[in-house]
Design a protein around this motif. Structure first.
Motif, PDB file in Angstrom:
ATOM      1  N   ILE A   1     -41.004  46.784  62.646  1.00  0.00           N
ATOM      2  CA  ILE A   1     -42.014  47.623  63.309  1.00  0.00           C
ATOM      3  C   ILE A   1     -43.043  48.108  62.296  1.00  0.00           C
ATOM      4  O   ILE A   1     -44.251  48.064  62.539  1.00  0.00           O
ATOM      5  N   TYR A   2     -42.552  48.573  61.149  1.00  0.00           N
ATOM      6  CA  TYR A   2     -43.441  49.110  60.109  1.00  0.00           C
ATOM      7  C   TYR A   2     -44.480  48.066  59.690  1.00  0.00           C
ATOM      8  O   TYR A   2     -45.670  48.370  59.559  1.00  0.00           O
ATOM      9  N   PHE A   3     -44.049  46.824  59.495  1.00  0.00           N
ATOM     10  CA  PHE A   3     -44.957  45.785  59.023  1.00  0.00           C
ATOM     11  C   PHE A   3     -45.738  45.108  60.149  1.00  0.00           C
ATOM     12  O   PHE A   3     -46.636  44.304  59.884  1.00  0.00           O
ATOM     13  N   SER A   4     -45.405  45.435  61.407  1.00  0.00           N
ATOM     14  CA  SER A   4     -46.131  44.832  62.524  1.00  0.00           C
ATOM     15  C   SER A   4     -47.276  45.707  63.025  1.00  0.00           C
ATOM     16  O   SER A   4     -48.100  45.260  63.828  1.00  0.00           O
ATOM     17  N   ILE A   5     -47.359  46.942  62.528  1.00  0.00           N
ATOM     18  CA  ILE A   5     -48.403  47.862  62.981  1.00  0.00           C
ATOM     19  C   ILE A   5     -49.731  47.482  62.337  1.00  0.00           C
ATOM     20  O   ILE A   5     -49.813  47.282  61.118  1.00  0.00           O
ATOM     21  N   ASP A   6     -50.756  47.395  63.148  1.00  0.00           N
ATOM     22  CA  ASP A   6     -52.072  46.943  62.672  1.00  0.00           C
ATOM     23  C   ASP A   6     -52.665  47.876  61.632  1.00  0.00           C
ATOM     24  O   ASP A   6     -53.126  47.453  60.579  1.00  0.00           O
ATOM     25  N   ASP A   7     -52.664  49.184  61.934  1.00  0.00           N
ATOM     26  CA  ASP A   7     -53.317  50.150  61.047  1.00  0.00           C
ATOM     27  C   ASP A   7     -52.392  51.345  60.830  1.00  0.00           C
ATOM     28  O   ASP A   7     -52.325  52.259  61.654  1.00  0.00           O
ATOM     29  N   LEU A   8     -51.669  51.340  59.713  1.00  0.00           N
ATOM     30  CA  LEU A   8     -50.720  52.418  59.416  1.00  0.00           C
ATOM     31  C   LEU A   8     -51.411  53.743  59.172  1.00  0.00           C
ATOM     32  O   LEU A   8     -50.824  54.808  59.351  1.00  0.00           O
ATOM     33  N   SER A   9     -52.685  53.700  58.762  1.00  0.00           N
ATOM     34  CA  SER A   9     -53.411  54.930  58.448  1.00  0.00           C
ATOM     35  C   SER A   9     -53.625  55.799  59.684  1.00  0.00           C
ATOM     36  O   SER A   9     -53.876  56.999  59.562  1.00  0.00           O
ATOM     37  N   LYS A  10     -53.523  55.206  60.868  1.00  0.00           N
ATOM     38  CA  LYS A  10     -53.721  55.963  62.109  1.00  0.00           C
ATOM     39  C   LYS A  10     -52.451  56.698  62.546  1.00  0.00           C
ATOM     40  O   LYS A  10     -52.478  57.447  63.522  1.00  0.00           O
ATOM     41  N   LEU A  11     -51.351  56.476  61.820  1.00  0.00           N
ATOM     42  CA  LEU A  11     -50.093  57.157  62.119  1.00  0.00           C
ATOM     43  C   LEU A  11     -49.837  58.228  61.078  1.00  0.00           C
ATOM     44  O   LEU A  11     -49.992  58.003  59.880  1.00  0.00           O
ATOM     45  N   GLU A  12     -49.404  59.400  61.547  1.00  0.00           N
ATOM     46  CA  GLU A  12     -49.182  60.520  60.627  1.00  0.00           C
ATOM     47  C   GLU A  12     -47.937  60.305  59.777  1.00  0.00           C
ATOM     48  O   GLU A  12     -47.920  60.607  58.583  1.00  0.00           O
ATOM     49  N   HIS A  13     -46.893  59.807  60.382  1.00  0.00           N
ATOM     50  CA  HIS A  13     -45.635  59.535  59.665  1.00  0.00           C
ATOM     51  C   HIS A  13     -45.163  58.122  60.032  1.00  0.00           C
ATOM     52  O   HIS A  13     -44.278  57.966  60.883  1.00  0.00           O
ATOM     53  N   PRO A  14     -45.734  57.096  59.416  1.00  0.00           N
ATOM     54  CA  PRO A  14     -45.432  55.709  59.823  1.00  0.00           C
ATOM     55  C   PRO A  14     -43.972  55.310  59.681  1.00  0.00           C
ATOM     56  O   PRO A  14     -43.458  54.561  60.510  1.00  0.00           O
TER      57      PRO A  14
END
Length: 260
Positions: A98-111
């Motif tokens: 899941i962590y590596f499949s997210i397009d833009d981690l910067s949009k998540l507060e606690h990825p």
């Protein structure tokens, strides 16, 4: 009390916004309750009993044998421990994917926490999300690799330890037999009748749900997905998630009546 009940019973129903109305600690409590409900309290406590005590009474063993559907009393608590370890392992692997499949981690507060939360929630078929608007969130409903990870976690969690390992042992022996000319092991009756029924039914429901939804929503809710892969992913997700998972990547209020 409603949120606590919903989490333990892994229903996914919520009367508050998990992402904004709960602190990080509160979301952690919800996650623990989901895990407890998904594994089952008896399995969970048996794991700690085996881990710390190294055994149990005969009465405890009988309870666990019935609960985990073990065929024998021998190593019943060890079997329960394997279920817990199997669950934690798949959830851990799921969180990494899941962590590596997210397009833009910067949009998540606690990825990292986001990945762990959704891996456990998906595997336990709980349907809770700590993202605003859930998986219908604009950053997530078009993130197709992320959705496929969620789908596989839902399916593996729904099948459970017995079915997955029964097929794992079958496939492992099948592959070993391909490379072994002598002393081949027989595959007869390695797959249980229960495994065959569950897998056949699961496949039938997924394919039937996919086919029906694709044609009933092709010109409706699937219209916002502009690629063939996007439409297939959105359709597959809606075929998988109604089977107790509770996630949604489309607005259910816009579905046609046949789809509902």
């Amino acid at each position: 009390f409603f949120t606590s009940t919903s989490a333990v019973c892994v229903t996914g129903l919520a009367v508050m916004d998990t992402s904004t109305d709960f602190t990080l600690f509160g979301q952690g409590v919800i996650l623990f309750l989901i895990q407890l409900g998904g594994l089952g309290i008896l399995t969970f406590t048996s794991f700690f009993a085996y881990f710390f005590k190294g055994g149990s009474s005969f009465k405890e063993t009988l309870y666990v044998k019935d609960y985990v559907a073990s065929e024998t009393l021998k190593d019943t608590l060890k079997f329960a421990m394997n279920i817990v370890l199997f669950t934690f392992s798949l959830e851990g692997i799921g969180a990494i994917f899941i962590y590596f499949s997210i397009d833009d981690l910067s949009k998540l507060e606690h990825p990292i926490f986001f990945s762990i939360f959704h891996s456990i929630s998906a595997f336990c078929n709980a349907g809770f999300s700590n993202a605003p608007d859930g998986l219908f969130n604009e950053n997530l409903r078009f993130d197709y690799p992320f959705q496929w990870v969620i789908m596989f976690l839902i399916i593996f969690g729904g099948l459970g330890y017995n079915i997955v390992f029964n097929f794992y042992n079958y496939i492992k022996l099948y592959i070993l037999n391909l490379f072994t000319k002598e002393h081949k092991k027989y595959l007869v009756r390695l797959l249980t009748l229960n495994s065959k029924i569950v897998m056949a039914t699961t496949l039938l429901l997924l394919l039937a749900g996919f086919t029906f939804f694709y044609f009933s929503e092709g010109t409706n809710t699937l219209g916002e997905h502009h690629t063939a892969f996007g439409k297939i992913t959105a359709t597959a997700f809606q075929a998988v998630t109604p089977r107790t998972a509770g996630f949604n990547t489309i607005d259910y209020s816009h579905l046609t009546m046949p789809s509902l």
